[in-house]
Design an enzyme around this catalytic site. Structure first.
Site, mmCIF file in Angstrom:
data_model
loop_
_atom_site.group_PDB
_atom_site.id
_atom_site.type_symbol
_atom_site.label_atom_id
_atom_site.label_comp_id
_atom_site.label_asym_id
_atom_site.label_seq_id
_atom_site.Cartn_x
_atom_site.Cartn_y
_atom_site.Cartn_z
ATOM 1 N N HIS B 139 0.787 -1.244 0.000
ATOM 2 C CA HIS B 139 0.000 0.000 0.000
ATOM 3 C C HIS B 139 0.816 1.289 0.000
ATOM 4 O O HIS B 139 0.298 2.329 0.441
ATOM 5 C CB HIS B 139 -0.939 0.043 1.222
ATOM 6 C CG HIS B 139 -2.028 -0.979 1.225
ATOM 7 N ND1 HIS B 139 -1.796 -2.324 1.365
ATOM 8 C CD2 HIS B 139 -3.379 -0.856 1.116
ATOM 9 C CE1 HIS B 139 -2.943 -2.977 1.358
ATOM 10 N NE2 HIS B 139 -3.913 -2.129 1.201
ATOM 11 N N GLU B 321 -13.317 -9.623 0.567
ATOM 12 C CA GLU B 321 -14.197 -8.441 0.476
ATOM 13 C C GLU B 321 -14.556 -8.192 -0.985
ATOM 14 O O GLU B 321 -14.357 -7.095 -1.519
ATOM 15 C CB GLU B 321 -13.471 -7.219 1.061
ATOM 16 C CG GLU B 321 -12.817 -7.517 2.415
ATOM 17 C CD GLU B 321 -12.209 -6.306 3.088
ATOM 18 O OE1 GLU B 321 -12.586 -6.036 4.237
ATOM 19 O OE2 GLU B 321 -11.377 -5.619 2.461
ATOM 20 N N CYS B 417 -11.344 2.118 7.981
ATOM 21 C CA CYS B 417 -11.462 2.802 6.693
ATOM 22 C C CYS B 417 -12.824 3.452 6.497
ATOM 23 O O CYS B 417 -12.934 4.509 5.879
ATOM 24 C CB CYS B 417 -11.164 1.854 5.546
ATOM 25 S SG CYS B 417 -12.199 0.404 5.488
#
Lengths: 655, 655
Positions: B139, B321, B417
């Site tokens: 990331h 997800e 998040c």
């Protein structure tokens, strides 16, 4: 020291000889296909199948060859289950070749047994210093239990007691490690099995110490200080599986969260649960332990009245292969492992020993004719481990929440517990037909068979013919050695609306003398007396308890003991578009084209036509429904005609 | 060297000022509660909340204190999202205290930036030698992207460009590492985000190189040889997460399985997908890249027509997800992450830049008023990460397949998040109301607001008042600097059956001049011209496509943009016992007692009474149904009145 066999109540176990067209086909499949095939897989000789290495482990442990242990820590149990099935098979039909194979394996096992009686190839080969240090994970007593079951079955069938002697030595070793005495472990196995096996050993040998060891394991479970918890803390909270540290030991997983007498709900790993309940029930029957009996009844009621699928499947989740909670029975993310339903049948049989209640046999029949029978393909070579009530094949491959559900039966498994379990159940089906209480013979399953037993002090032979599962005509012919008074109790199945009974041609009022779901006929029986039973078998609807959310506004079709399902092979997909008419009747036709021949059911229904849909993904107007004839087939046959959708529960029209 | 801003099509982005009772309440909640609360959590000053350590990481990286890095590898992005939301908030309402806090954090970030421009606390503190070695998992570019978004938002709001300069230096560093030139990595981030952020930076600075770097990342994705695959093989096929070796890298997970132009189905991690599609669509709009535009349309169509929940939720599975496949939209094992719906709104806005099609705005509205709004509790302090359409609270705790679904909003998350994403969306909602194409202004959302822009060469102010979401009365007052010809296009929502329009009191035929779902009014506009729009808003039924198996034989209630649901707070449980009458009407009442006040819907229905059930777990007779009045409330309000069952889709009576 200990009590003798006479101190315990030893109810006779009735073993009939199966003479039944429907079931003999499956028993032969087990004998002719499953047992030989599994023998080859155990020897790693089946091309394309996953390596078992189970026999190789024994060869290494026996010093016949060198090499490493491979497979699960409980790999030995596959050999045991094969031997047990071989034993049952031999009791049905002698087979020199099979017996030679079994004797060969038993010889190998003898060589693998350690001088102190210990038997387990994992700990012999791989971690010799770690015996009995991780009861929670390592299945040592579990494997021993399976070999004990095998030993008893093989001895009963062949009279050969070599394996029995091996296992008695192993039990002696276990007694030196576990038990109430000082310096002995107050432990028990993470996976129940030894408990029920020791009771079989007790019944065969008459040695009370085996019953008492079983009792020790059962009583010890869940006591404080918690043995498995302490053991786990001592090894640094590590799991055997992957060696990773766990946050917490899940005591419910192996039903050690409470002493067994305090348990009220079926929790945790479903197979472990029912193996334990089986031992509890048999122990209660043998000892007259009323508190234990009541615990069994409570657990039974919770399981059967709140946590069982219509097909006799149990276990609502893949995670831990476990029960979840009351009324949580999702059809598509289901687990309903084959072995768990087999264990449920074990449990039911023991409950029938405790009390003659037809409801126990109802569940036994339900699990047998549906979940268990459906787990095996018609070729005997492919199996479901998970037995769903609703399948959308694409979801099984593309939605990870359903990866554990397979739309097609698989060849064999890395953890190959189910196929040999099916084999041992089918080859021992003769033990599930009758029970006896005092001088009453209880017919629990309507399976063509021949039984020899003693009733009312007289030797009696009972021939049963049965047209199950297609028709409800059953005939029992009674052959007492001499005229004698005793009872014959005929189970009124929960799915039936009544039954007609004739004794030597004379009708009996069916409602009379109903006791716990059985019609009890007490009289003086003479040679050749005939009981004719006719249980109307018509396709009918079944509904689920309103709290069972997954089946709300849906109905299922059942006919006799068979639960039906819709398949893509017979009905256009998606099957979810189908709705059965509330008022519509059923048409039942025996269809030779179905595998093995079976009664198919045609029903009136409606289907939403995707073609008439005018919206996008969502729209204001419901697509019109058109009348359609819906075809249902027995659940046990599903997935034998290619991969496609399947559902047991179908929407129903009307308010 | 590169092209200049003039070479690309720079469509103006229209930012209105929100003046809307309904939305201002939520925007104020974000400003007054969420942003201050998150500031405290970032500083680890909220008692009971999970430690964030995000600011501490910066303090350590800046050398202000010593210590270890804690949190996710992408922990920095929480700081960035907070700054971005703070920026939007300041653009709405100046706030010296908030600005002081933000400036303080920016000062800290400046100190944490490395001499070569690199900015990332994980690699600065913990693995300084490993920058840019695991793009798949770590990331770095994702975090940079969020800081770029923050920098632009903050500069636009305050004129302060310090963070912008920091990020331009970081991008310069990124350009030295990635790009087409020799010796540079041909890589891209495992989690898309930098792509859309660079386009914002391009729009703000006018520097074409930022657009081109975004284009490089987008074009590079999924090309062979596969960068992420190579990188993964080079590090021994290890995952950053836990460091374990993986069998296979799941390229679909981060949409790198194919070059983006070849992708046709929404796959993998839903947030990554929509962040990528957002960048693709904006890049296509800026560059006129027709192939990219068509790829966006294909992906949009798949997503919106086959993989989106009625609430605008996307992602059918917890595992990864992720999206699963067409029509697989289970209501209870759903994922539908809040962030994914926010990303879908980002994507929709960019699709509206590409082409004025009301269907994009329909989805934007659907996701905004339902999934996103419903994710936040009325106190602004509790959030759903997963937004189910059906909840049985006990199943969420007792069935592991539903552990990811929570029956109650949670305080804050370890992976926090969603709350800051909600905050940044609400505070930037003013950017989603209008788009412009040539001289036509498109009203996409009916939200009270004031817009200043230029249309037909004239400065125009447009005041909108709206009674959404409770009534469909909208009024636009046009204030051109001088009379001028231009178009005003009014979206006909997909849920409506028509709309009435009056211009200065005179009715327009609504069906005329419909273009892609908008009623376009082209004329010469003068000061004070008034457009009145009336969109009938009545509760109505919605049905799902027949292939959407989870919703078969069920209906949902929608009223205007709001999807409704049934809750245990209003209806007896189990909700599955309820069936709506096919023919019954709806009664709509504004109920002040609902949180914030809302229109509740009463519907005629039937309910199965568990009390009338005569079977056990299964029985032959369906329990009788009794007429009942069913009460539905807006989905976004669910779970604000205690824990209980909830369902959006309800069975419907009739054939």
């Amino acid at each position: 020291m200990g009590k003798t066999v006479q101190d315990y109540h030893t109810q006779p176990l009735l073993t009939a000889a199966v003479r039944d067209e429907f079931w003999e086909r499956y028993i032969r499949l087990a004998q002719d296909v499953v047992i030989p095939y599994q023998y080859e897989t155990l020897h790693d000789r089946v091309e394309g199948a996953e390596l078992s290495h189970a026999i190789a482990n024994f060869e290494i442990a026996a010093g016949r060859k060198t090499g490493e242990f491979h497979g699960f820590v409980f790999q030995d149990s596959d050999v045991a289950k094969w031997l047990e099935a071989a034993g049952y098979s031999l009791s049905i039909r002698r087979d020199a070749e099979l017996e030679r194979k079994a004797d060969g394996i038993i010889e190998l096992i003898a060589e693998a047994q350690q001088p102190d009686g210990y038997l387990n190839t994992y700990f012999t080969i791989k971690e010799p210093g770690k015996r009995w240090t991780n009861l929670n994970d390592c299945h040592e007593l579990y494997c021993a239990g399976h070999f004990i079951e095998a030993a008893v079955a093989y001895a009963e069938a062949t009279g050969k007691e070599k394996l029995l002697q091996i296992m008695c030595r192993m039990v002696e070793h276990i007694e030196s490690v576990f038990g109430p005495g000082e310096g002995r472990l107050k432990g028990y196995d993470g996976h129940q099995e030894i408990e029920l096996a020791l009771l079989k050993l007790y019944r065969y040998t008459g040695e009370a110490r085996y019953l008492e060891l079983s009792q020790f394991f059962i009583d010890q479970r869940g006591q404080q200080p918690h043995f498995l918890q302490q053991e786990w803390e001592q090894r640094g909270q590590l799991s055997f599986w992957g060696g990773s540290r766990m946050e917490q030991l899940d005591l419910k997983y192996n039903q050690s969260h409470l002493p067994v007498r305090e348990q009220t709900e079926a929790v945790g790993h479903a197979v472990r649960a029912v193996y334990m309940y089986t031992a509890m029930a048999e122990l209660a029957a043998l000892t007259g332990d009323e508190a234990l009996h009541q615990a069994c009844v409570r657990l039974w009621d919770n399981l059967a009245d709140k946590q069982m699928y219509l097909t006799g499947g149990i276990g609502s989740t893949h995670a831990g292969e476990a029960f979840t909670f009351d009324y949580d029975l999702p059809n598509d993310t289901v687990y309903a492992e084959t072995c768990a339903s087999i264990g449920l049948i074990f449990f039911a049989r023991r409950m029938l020993m405790l009390a003659p209640q037809a409801r126990y046999a109802d569940v036994m029949e339900r699990a047998l004719y549906n979940n268990v029978l459906g787990s095996m393909a018609q070729d005997g070579k492919h199996y479901f481990y998970v037995n769903p009530l609703e399948v959308w094949p694409q979801a099984c491959s593309c939605n990870p929440g359903k990866h554990h559900v397979k739309a097609e039966r698989q060849g064999w498994f890395g953890c190959a517990c189910c196929p040999p379990n099916v084999a041992r159940l089918l080859t021992s089906l003769n033990q599930y037909i009758y029970t006896v209480h005092s001088d009453v013979l209880y017919a629990n399953l309507y399976i063509g068979s021949e039984l020899e037993t003693e009733l009312g002090g007289t030797a009696v032979r009972i021939e049963q013919t049965s047209s199950f599962p297609w028709e409800g005509a059953v005939k029992l012919t009674v052959h007492p050695a001499e005229a004698a008074e005793f009872g014959v109790a005929l189970r009124l199945p929960s799915w039936s609306t009544g039954m007609e009974i004739r004794v030597n041609g004379a009708s009996l009022a069916a409602a009379e003398n109903m006791e716990n779901g059985y019609r009890v006929i007490r009289r003086v029986w003479s040679e050749g007396d005939i009981i004719e039973v006719m249980i109307p078998m018509e396709a009918h609807r079944v509904y689920a308890h309103p709290n069972l959310r997954a089946d709300a506004h849906r109905t299922a079709i059942q006919r006799g003991p068979l639960v039906y399902c819709l398949e893509g092979a017979d009905n256009a997909e998606p099957l979810s578009s189908i709705m059965l008419s509330r008022q519509g009747g059923f048409k039942e036709v025996f269809d030779e084209a179905l595998p093995g021949g079976a009664v198919a059911v045609a029903a009136e229904g409606w289907r939403t036509e995707a073609g008439s849909w005018t919206g996008g993904l969502y729209g204001r107007e419901r697509a019109p429904r058109k009348p359609v004839t819906v075809r249902a087939v027995p659940y046990y046959l599903w997935g034998n005609r290619g991969s496609g959708e399947m559902t047991v529960w179908v929407a129903e029209s009307g308010v």
